[in-house]
Design an enzyme around this catalytic site. Structure first.
Site, PDB file in Angstrom:
ATOM      1  N   ASP A 149     -15.968  24.430 -38.394  1.00 37.86           N
ATOM      2  CA  ASP A 149     -15.756  23.239 -37.565  1.00 37.86           C
ATOM      3  C   ASP A 149     -15.670  23.692 -36.113  1.00 37.86           C
ATOM      4  O   ASP A 149     -14.802  24.493 -35.761  1.00 37.86           O
ATOM      5  CB  ASP A 149     -14.445  22.553 -38.001  1.00 37.86           C
ATOM      6  CG  ASP A 149     -14.320  21.160 -37.413  1.00 37.86           C
ATOM      7  OD1 ASP A 149     -15.174  20.769 -36.597  1.00 37.86           O
ATOM      8  OD2 ASP A 149     -13.352  20.466 -37.771  1.00 37.86           O
ATOM      9  N   ASP A 172     -21.254  19.130 -35.781  1.00 37.22           N
ATOM     10  CA  ASP A 172     -20.330  20.228 -35.478  1.00 37.22           C
ATOM     11  C   ASP A 172     -19.604  20.766 -36.705  1.00 37.22           C
ATOM     12  O   ASP A 172     -18.596  21.451 -36.574  1.00 37.22           O
ATOM     13  CB  ASP A 172     -19.303  19.779 -34.425  1.00 37.22           C
ATOM     14  CG  ASP A 172     -18.474  18.598 -34.896  1.00 37.22           C
ATOM     15  OD1 ASP A 172     -18.843  17.990 -35.912  1.00 37.22           O
ATOM     16  OD2 ASP A 172     -17.464  18.282 -34.237  1.00 37.22           O
ATOM     17  N   GLU A 173     -20.082  20.450 -37.887  1.00 36.67           N
ATOM     18  CA  GLU A 173     -19.427  20.945 -39.108  1.00 36.67           C
ATOM     19  C   GLU A 173     -20.469  21.400 -40.127  1.00 36.67           C
ATOM     20  O   GLU A 173     -21.410  20.661 -40.411  1.00 36.67           O
ATOM     21  CB  GLU A 173     -18.607  19.832 -39.762  1.00 36.67           C
ATOM     22  CG  GLU A 173     -17.283  19.534 -39.126  1.00 36.67           C
ATOM     23  CD  GLU A 173     -16.551  18.458 -39.900  1.00 36.67           C
ATOM     24  OE1 GLU A 173     -16.001  18.762 -40.971  1.00 36.67           O
ATOM     25  OE2 GLU A 173     -16.559  17.309 -39.435  1.00 36.67           O
TER      26      GLU A 173
END
Lengths: 153, 407
Positions: B9, B102-103
């Site tokens: 993350d 973003d993960e």
């Protein structure tokens, strides 16, 4: 209306930073010079004659009768040639951050200005403004925005 | 042999991405503004410390944090860095899921026989920082759900590997059940009467009770909390069941001409998606949200699956008419293709002859926009939205980042 610009001290000559030491602020550990319309005298950095210089911003103190007593001019006015009688020069005002109505926002290069001379030859710069884009209007609640260099906000 | 899942993350991703190209923003309170410039959609830890939250209006944020710096969102740039991160993670693991911008989830494999999983997580984290300039937090655990929960405990710039049940239980006991992705307020309210308040309470609960209270989804979460992997890592995004485009109308819209212009814009964006995914639709639905908080919808079915502008425009006109309330003020619109068919091998209708001329026209429009940029050729109906098209940032939205599993 844009009322302040800020530039990191690392982007200004040391001698200029020393002269403007009372306008140096720290934001997030980095020192920057804030050029605020409310400061006396109001000043702005400009790229002029091939070098970075700090010149007077507008004519708020009305010391020059032939110049408008503000710090801004409209793009439309410039394009209509209403300044041409006093031989204005387009200049770039370098900035990292610009403030309008209390909101500081990041700009890539800076904003556009118009440099004119007083009767004694002293340079004076006006920021050129245009109607705000919708995004800018929502972000700052301002109906006019500075003309940004190679950027749309 | 137990396999472990890692969850990566990125820490305050949009802000970190802006700091990559504007290093002067480092250590400053920074807020990234959303599509309209009205709300903070991401904030740095420095800005968070002043009380600014995701969703805070800019005028409130400027009061809470007067020296904060605001930046306009740039999803092009966020995708560039996201794919760079994805590429880096791909060099460490054979199976990577592009969960969101973003993960990522990926199979955690030690980088060498001398490196354990905590060391591997640290190594990947440090390498991403060095190569992409982005701070990330990595959590490693037996399942996806656990990995995601534990990566949150390591933020910011952490590397957490939870490899034993005792360590899992210790951390789960400290987390409220709402920390679990998929368990919101309503589900938590259903669990509370049974004394289930922390993640550990849920893990220790009877599986049959959880199934009864939270259905199959909740039961799968329960299994994952107890270390049984249920949700696999998906290196390929599963095919879309529905494709949709839309969002805020950038203000209040009560003029039907403007509403139609937005509708046409979203239909053109939807067609791009249909073509990209090589699917056609037989149903076009329009959802309108009104200023008074209500919503209306309209749906139109077509006899033959299509991705052609003229067909979908006709359907959109009918759907919009069904959803429209004369005189009301709209704030959001979504255009949805809800019945998707693979673009080849579908049944033609008896009465609709193929129209090669219109097919060619659609292909030409697509080719021009592919070559010269999105919306270079667009319907004249969208001329009522000059401000939208003048700003290049509006050409690309978060939903245009393809291949993500999650929005």
């Amino acid at each position: 209306m844009c009322t302040a610009v800020a530039l990191p001290t690392s982007e200004l000559p040391d001698i200029v930073v020393e002269q403007l030491i009372d306008r140096v602020h720290t934001r997030g550990g980095e020192r920057e010079v804030r050029f605020d319309w409310r400061s006396v005298p109001a000043l702005l950095p400009v790229w002029w004659n091939g070098r970075l210089q700090v010149v007077k911003w507008g004519n708020r103190d009305r010391s020059e009768r032939k110049l408008p007593p503000t710090g801004w001019t409209w793009r439309e006015t410039v394009e209509k040639g209403k300044w041409s009688a006093i031989e204005p020069e387009p200049v770039e005002v370098p900035a990292a951050y610009v403030m309008t109505n209390g909101v500081w926002f990041r700009v890539k290069q800076g904003v556009r200005g118009l440099l004119v001379r007083t009767r004694t030859g002293e340079p004076v710069v006006y920021l050129i403004c245009e109607p705000s884009t919708r995004y800018y209007r929502v972000m700052t609640r301002a109906t006019w925005m500075p003309v940004l260099i190679d950027e749309v906000i | 042999m137990t396999t472990f899942v890692a969850h990566l993350d990125a820490d305050c991703y949009y802000v970190s991405a802006e700091r990559v190209r504007h290093p002067d923003l480092t250590d400053k309170p920074v807020g990234v503004l959303g599509n309209n410039g009205a709300c903070v959609i991401a904030k740095s830890y420095e800005m968070k410390a002043h009380g600014v939250k995701t969703g805070t209006p800019i005028w409130d944020a400027a009061k809470l944090c007067p020296h904060g710096v605001y930046v306009k969102r740039d999803f092009y740039w966020y995708e560039v860095l996201s794919r760079k991160m994805l590429g880096i993670v791909g060099t460490f693991s054979p199976r990577v899921e592009y969960y969101s911008v973003d993960e990522f989830f990926f199979e955690a494999i030690p980088t060498s026989h001398r490196t354990d999983l905590p060391g591997t997580a640290t190594k990947i984290r440090d390498y991403i920082r060095e190569a992409a300039g982005l701070p990330v937090t990595i959590g490693v655990a037996r399942t996806r759900t656990l990995a995601k929960l534990f990566s949150d405990t390591g933020k910011p710039f952490g590397a957490v590997a939870v490899l034993t049940r005792d360590h899992e239980r210790e951390l789960l006991a400290k987390m409220p059940v709402t920390e679990i992705s998929g368990i919101g307020g309503k589900r938590a309210d259903r669990l509370a009467p049974y004394g289930i308040r922390t993640c550990l309470d849920l893990a220790d609960a009877d599986g049959r009770l959880v199934n009864k209270l939270l259905t199959k989804t909740g039961y799968e979460i329960w299994l994952e909390l107890n270390g049984t992997p249920v949700m696999p890592i998906r290196p390929e995004r599963p095919p879309h069941q529905v494709l949709a485009r839309g969002g805020s109308l950038m203000g209040n819209v009560d003029d039907p001409k403007l509403l139609w212009a937005w509708c046409v814009r979203h239909v053109e964006r939807l067609i791009e998606e249909l073509r990209y995914h090589n699917v056609r639709t037989t149903t076009l639905a329009i959802q309108l949200d009104w200023k008074d908080g209500t919503g209306t919808g309209g749906t139109t079915s077509m006899p033959v699956p299509t991705d052609r502008f003229d067909d979908l425009l006709d359907a959109a006109r009918t759907s919009l008419r069904r959803a429209y309330i004369p005189g009301a003020t709209a704030t959001h619109m979504h255009v949805m293709a809800t019945e998707l068919r693979r673009a080849k091998g579908f049944q033609l209708s008896l009465f609709d002859a193929p129209d090669p001329k219109k097919e060619k026209l659609a292909a030409t429009k697509h080719a021009i926009n592919e070559k010269f940029g999105r919306f270079k050729v667009r319907s004249a109906a969208t001329l009522y939205l000059p401000a939208v098209y003048r700003d290049p940032a509006n050409d690309f939205d978060i939903c245009d980042i393809r291949g993500k599993v999650c929005f």
